[in-house]
Write an enzyme that holds these catalytic residues in place. Structure first.
Site, PDB file in Angstrom:
ATOM      1  CD  GLU A  67      -6.279   3.829  53.550  1.00  0.00           C
ATOM      2  OE1 GLU A  67      -5.422   3.038  53.993  1.00  0.00           O
ATOM      3  OE2 GLU A  67      -6.783   3.716  52.398  1.00  0.00           O
ATOM      4  CG  PHE A 129       7.681  -0.334  53.072  1.00  0.00           C
ATOM      5  CD1 PHE A 129       7.345  -0.671  51.764  1.00  0.00           C
ATOM      6  CD2 PHE A 129       6.809  -0.681  54.088  1.00  0.00           C
ATOM      7  CE1 PHE A 129       6.172  -1.355  51.484  1.00  0.00           C
ATOM      8  CE2 PHE A 129       5.627  -1.363  53.822  1.00  0.00           C
ATOM      9  CZ  PHE A 129       5.305  -1.697  52.512  1.00  0.00           C
ATOM     10  CD  GLN A 130       2.938   1.024  53.621  1.00  0.00           C
ATOM     11  OE1 GLN A 130       2.837   1.085  54.845  1.00  0.00           O
ATOM     12  NE2 GLN A 130       2.066   0.380  52.857  1.00  0.00           N
ATOM     13  CE  LYS A 179       5.820   0.981  63.798  1.00  0.00           C
ATOM     14  NZ  LYS A 179       5.904  -0.124  62.803  1.00  0.00           N
ATOM     15  CG  MET A 492     -23.417  17.484  35.520  1.00  0.00           C
ATOM     16  SD  MET A 492     -25.020  18.307  35.296  1.00  0.00           S
ATOM     17  CE  MET A 492     -25.627  18.342  36.974  1.00  0.00           C
TER      18      MET A 492
END
Length: 577
Positions: A67, A129-130, A179, A492
């Site tokens: 993502e 969940f999630q 949802k 760096m």
């Protein structure tokens, strides 16, 4: 069966139609002219993906491998196309994986709309969940975040999202959709947002302030322009060029402002900042009028604020009132759209040349050339340098490529030495400094400007942070060119350890994999260069390729990037060695 074309015509011909919230999301995107989304599906966003499948001939989806890659790709797309980038993910970890890219887009003013799925409304707050509070997480790093729990609210939320993302000072917006709202049906109609009562994206220009600025510029003996990405975002490149040429004012760029003015323009003096050019940094503290255009006086530009341009009268052309007087006190602040304010300024500015003042920049450049540039681009040392690789790419592309750089030594070398003939050619992570940015951003940049050559310049450290996006390149066949400058270090950080921590190289040396084998595993042509005699041919082969190409160049392990202004030091303390 009803065809897609008939379905779209029906949408246009009726004031409203009864559809699901998921379908409404797709239709809203089409109404906003979106034709490309980057994302990764999951349970909470699956209804939208199901509708996306039905509209796949109208709205192309790019499946990234992470993502975060979706947000960086959307950023690259937005930066070169000037359009709003779109990324989509599911709830929980899918949403939180977007946050780095969102934060990067916020600080670099990149227009982006992110859409996330969320657990059903009745499960909010239950640690389902999630489930993650992505609104709470993302609010500090977005222009606006909003959670939709009813299907009927989707069109208004998305219309506002696109308006806020692209207007004024651009930035990212996140819309979280539960949802249940994706499944619910409602009477759909869409109206683009053209204004929000509490949101004023463009300040009203004050003509008196423009006149004050013109008077200061006309009376200046040593005027100096520092311009930033605001010029590009405001589409004011021609106005900037006209101002510089009419008034004969030397100008320098911030990192993100690069390509707003052609690199080879005689009044383009280089880049300011920690690893900027010697003259533009030192002479900041010798100018009598400093004209800041579309830049925000970042700490990497100013160094020690107590010593920054204290002798100068400061004029600030800026669209965001929050940036005025935030870091540097201004004498004249000209608020408004930079294209509009510069257009009002131009007739008031007198023609001038400031030849003696410009020669001071040239003299400082000559010093930098002898001590730094010559050794970077035409080294006597045995090992290849990063600078000579960029110089070879310049010669092969003629300064017409889009250069997408990651974060580190290679980034500063690319920004210092890449040639830019046209605007929107420099894509890099400026304010957040996100390692792993370049590979997915290059995918988006190539898709946003398919007719231009896109070359990603990446270090071996940052490359491995998003190396999985080689899978996206393989699947989409996007012909980006990838150059990894491999010094087997986090370069760096190692440089700072050498200069400020007595060469204690704590956790910065890398034991790298075989990058060529990995590239070939994704069916991407690849080559490794270890010697100077191989470089020209390898770059020619890469640029000539009509498909994606991976080039690894093994460079000097302990080279440093100079000039350098140590953290917190004055711009006058610009070190050449």
């Amino acid at each position: 069966m009803e065809t897609l074309k008939e379905k779209l015509v029906e949408t246009e011909s009726k004031a409203s139609i009864k559809i699901s919230g998921a379908e409404a999301v797709i239709r809203c995107l089409l109404e906003e002219g979106v034709d490309l989304i980057y994302g990764y599906p999951g349970g909470a966003i699956m209804p939208v993906y199901d509708e996306l499948y039905k509209f796949r001939d109208q709205l192309h989806h790019v499946l990234t491998r992470h993502e975060q890659g979706a947000t960086h790709a959307a950023q690259g797309y937005a930066r070169v196309s000037g359009r709003v980038g779109v990324a989509m993910a599911t709830s929980g970890p899918g949403a939180t994986n977007l946050v780095t890219g969102i934060a990067d887009a916020q600080i670099d003013s990149t227009p982006m709309v992110c859409i996330t799925g969320q657990v059903p409304r009745h499960l909010l707050g239950t640690d389902a969940f999630q489930e993650t509070d992505i609104i709470g997480i993302s609010t500090p790093v977005t222009k606006w975040s909003y959670q939709v729990t009813k299907a009927a609210d989707i069109p208004t939320a998305l219309a506002k999202a696109f308006y806020i993302a692209r207007s004024g000072r651009p930035g990212p917006v996140l819309i979280d959709i539960t949802k249940n709202a994706q499944f619910e049906e409602f009477d759909f109609s869409y109206k683009k947002c053209t204004g929000i009562r509490s949101y004023k994206p463009k300040p009203v220009m004050d003509p008196a302030k423009v006149e004050e600025a013109a008077a200061l510029i006309n009376s200046a003996k040593k005027p100096y322009i520092v311009f930033g990405q605001g010029v590009i975002l405001g589409k004011a490149e021609e106005e900037l060029k006209t101002l510089i040429e009419k008034a004969g004012i030397p100008a320098a760029s911030t990192v993100l402002g690069l390509s707003a003015l052609p690199t080879e323009h005689p009044l383009h003096m280089g880049m300011v900042g920690m690893h900027g050019n010697y003259g533009p940094n030192l002479l900041t503290n010798e100018c009598d009028v400093l004209i800041a255009i579309g830049m925000r006086f970042d700490d990497r530009v100013t160094g020690d604020l107590n010593t920054y341009a204290k002798q100068a009268r400061v004029i600030h052309f800026e669209i965001d009132p929050a940036e005025v007087d935030k870091n540097v006190k201004t004498d004249v602040a000209v608020l408004g759209d930079v294209k509009e304010t510069l257009q009002h300024l131009l007739p008031l500015v007198k023609e001038n040349k400031h030849e003696a003042w410009c020669r001071e920049f040239e003299e400082k450049h000559a010093i930098e050339y002898d001590k730094v540039i010559k050794n970077d681009l035409f080294p006597a040392k045995e090992k290849l340098t990063m600078g000579e690789v960029i110089e070879k790419i310049n010669k092969r592309t003629g300064g017409d490529a889009v250069i997408v750089s990651d974060v580190g030594q290679h980034q500063m070398i690319a920004c210092r030495y890449a040639k830019f003939n046209q605007t929107k050619s420099n894509v890099t992570s400026g304010g957040l400094g996100t390692m792993g940015f370049a590979l997915p951003a290059a995918i988006g940049a190539k898709m946003g400007s398919p007719d231009r050559e896109v070359v990603a310049i990446i270090g071996d450290g940052g490359y491995q942070m998003t190396i999985q996006e080689l899978g996206t390149i393989f699947q989409t066949r996007v012909p980006v060119k990838i150059v990894v400058l491999n010094n087997d270090f986090l370069g760096m950080v190692r440089q700072w350890q050498q200069l400020f921590f007595d060469k204690r190289y704590a956790s910065t040396e890398l034991v790298n994999p075989d990058f060529i084998t990995i590239a070939k595993g994704y069916h991407i042509p690849a080559k490794r260069v270890t010697g100077r005699e191989e470089l020209d041919g390898a770059i020619d082969e890469m640029i000539a390729s009509e498909e994606a190409y991976f080039l690894e160049v093994c460079v000097e392990k302990e080279d440093n990037v100079f000039p350098m202004i140590p953290t917190g030091a004055s711009v006058s303390d610009c070190r050449l060695e």
